[in-house]
Design an enzyme around this catalytic site. Structure first.
Site, PDB file in Angstrom:
ATOM      1  N   ASP A   8     -31.861 -61.169   7.767  1.00 57.97           N
ATOM      2  CA  ASP A   8     -31.821 -59.870   8.445  1.00 57.97           C
ATOM      3  C   ASP A   8     -31.574 -60.153   9.927  1.00 57.97           C
ATOM      4  OD1 ASP A   8     -34.236 -60.559   9.622  1.00 57.97           O
ATOM      5  OD2 ASP A   8     -35.354 -58.824   8.878  1.00 57.97           O
ATOM      6  N   HIS A   9     -31.716 -59.132  10.748  1.00 55.19           N
ATOM      7  CA  HIS A   9     -31.444 -59.296  12.180  1.00 55.19           C
ATOM      8  C   HIS A   9     -32.387 -60.305  12.823  1.00 55.19           C
ATOM      9  CE1 HIS A   9     -34.273 -56.098  11.332  1.00 55.19           C
ATOM     10  NE2 HIS A   9     -34.810 -56.259  12.536  1.00 55.19           N
ATOM     11  N   CYS A  65     -35.703 -64.236   8.078  1.00 54.09           N
ATOM     12  CA  CYS A  65     -35.986 -62.949   8.727  1.00 54.09           C
ATOM     13  C   CYS A  65     -36.784 -63.272   9.982  1.00 54.09           C
ATOM     14  CB  CYS A  65     -36.689 -61.975   7.779  1.00 54.09           C
ATOM     15  SG  CYS A  65     -38.343 -62.455   7.240  1.00 54.09           S
ATOM     16  N   GLY A  66     -37.531 -62.313  10.513  1.00 49.34           N
ATOM     17  CA  GLY A  66     -38.271 -62.592  11.744  1.00 49.34           C
ATOM     18  C   GLY A  66     -39.351 -63.642  11.546  1.00 49.34           C
ATOM     19  N   THR A  67     -40.070 -63.523  10.435  1.00 49.67           N
ATOM     20  CA  THR A  67     -41.159 -64.467  10.144  1.00 49.67           C
ATOM     21  C   THR A  67     -40.873 -65.360   8.943  1.00 49.67           C
ATOM     22  OG1 THR A  67     -42.127 -62.825   8.670  1.00 49.67           O
ATOM     23  CG2 THR A  67     -42.927 -62.832  10.959  1.00 49.67           C
ATOM     24  N   GLY A  68     -39.923 -64.974   8.121  1.00 45.41           N
ATOM     25  CA  GLY A  68     -39.680 -65.642   6.835  1.00 45.41           C
ATOM     26  C   GLY A  68     -40.540 -65.053   5.720  1.00 45.41           C
ATOM     27  N   ILE A  69     -41.497 -64.222   6.093  1.00 42.83           N
ATOM     28  CA  ILE A  69     -42.483 -63.755   5.104  1.00 42.83           C
ATOM     29  C   ILE A  69     -41.951 -62.602   4.247  1.00 42.83           C
ATOM     30  CG2 ILE A  69     -44.775 -62.765   4.794  1.00 42.83           C
ATOM     31  CD1 ILE A  69     -45.598 -64.237   7.418  1.00 42.83           C
ATOM     32  N   GLY A  70     -41.479 -61.548   4.901  1.00 44.43           N
ATOM     33  CA  GLY A  70     -41.018 -60.382   4.128  1.00 44.43           C
ATOM     34  C   GLY A  70     -39.879 -60.739   3.193  1.00 44.43           C
ATOM     35  N   HIS A  98     -43.355 -80.640  -4.920  1.00 44.45           N
ATOM     36  CA  HIS A  98     -44.458 -80.146  -5.749  1.00 44.45           C
ATOM     37  C   HIS A  98     -44.236 -78.750  -6.331  1.00 44.45           C
ATOM     38  CE1 HIS A  98     -47.744 -83.044  -4.045  1.00 44.45           C
ATOM     39  NE2 HIS A  98     -46.662 -83.678  -4.485  1.00 44.45           N
ATOM     40  N   ARG A 132     -47.329 -83.866 -13.445  1.00 47.93           N
ATOM     41  CA  ARG A 132     -48.256 -82.735 -13.288  1.00 47.93           C
ATOM     42  C   ARG A 132     -47.604 -81.561 -12.540  1.00 47.93           C
ATOM     43  NH1 ARG A 132     -49.356 -86.373  -9.337  1.00 47.93           N
ATOM     44  NH2 ARG A 132     -49.997 -85.656  -7.269  1.00 47.93           N
ATOM     45  N   HIS A 133     -46.610 -81.853 -11.712  1.00 46.04           N
ATOM     46  CA  HIS A 133     -45.956 -80.770 -10.966  1.00 46.04           C
ATOM     47  C   HIS A 133     -45.079 -79.926 -11.884  1.00 46.04           C
ATOM     48  CE1 HIS A 133     -47.750 -82.469  -7.509  1.00 46.04           C
ATOM     49  NE2 HIS A 133     -47.142 -83.631  -7.715  1.00 46.04           N
TER      50      HIS A 133
END
Ligand code: RB5
Length: 149
Positions: A8-9, A65-70, A98, A132-133
């Site tokens: 995004d922007h 995005c701005g934070t990578g979170i959304g 992992h 295990r991963h």
């Protein structure tokens, strides 16, 4: 290797730096937008890139995005997607080893362009660890499929 990229922007500056890295390394990519710092809605680009990766046409996705979170939250709604927000080199490596992450997410308001390129390089060059991963990633898939219980 084929990469799907989008932003995004708030992540446009990082995607520009990452495109230059991919071109320098001669790594094939498709840019799903956006193409400027004009305000847009990050789920639109998360959806396009996540669908492209989940279809199997692309090996990895990169979303900013701005934070990578959304943008990671939206991408993770698509079946088969494991989108990871990365903010340091260790995370870039470990989420491949992992978690078998298939989309790298970063934030233009929290990560520098140089670091974003560094994290991209690590992410694209780190293999998945099995054992295990594999089992744990299979559990994530079972949760997604509703067969975990
Ligand atoms: C856009 O202002 C911002 O909310 C977006 O880029 C992102 O940070 C959301 O998680």
């Amino acid at each position: 290797m084929k990469i799907a990229i989008g932003c995004d922007h708030g992540g446009y500056n990082l995607i520009c730096a990452i495109k230059k890295y991919l071109e320098d390394k001669k790594i094939e990519y498709t840019d799903f937008g956006t193409d400027s710092e004009q305000s847009v809605d990050y789920p639109v680009y998360a959806y396009k890139v996540a669908k492209a990766v989940s279809s199997g046409e692309f090996d990895f996705g990169i979303l900013c995005c701005g934070t990578g979170i959304g943008i990671s939250m939206a991408a993770n709604k698509i079946k088969g997607i494991r989108a990871a927000v990365v903010g340091n080199e260790f995370g870039a490596e470990m989420t491949r080893r992992h978690n078998h992450a298939n989309i790298l997410c970063m934030g233009g308001r929290v990560t520098t362009e140089d670091d974003a390129v560094k994290f991209t390089d690590i992410f694209l060059n780190t293999p998945e660890e099995g054992g295990r991963h594999d089992n744990r990633v299979a559990m994530i898939t079972a949760i997604e499929d509703g067969t975990f219980d």
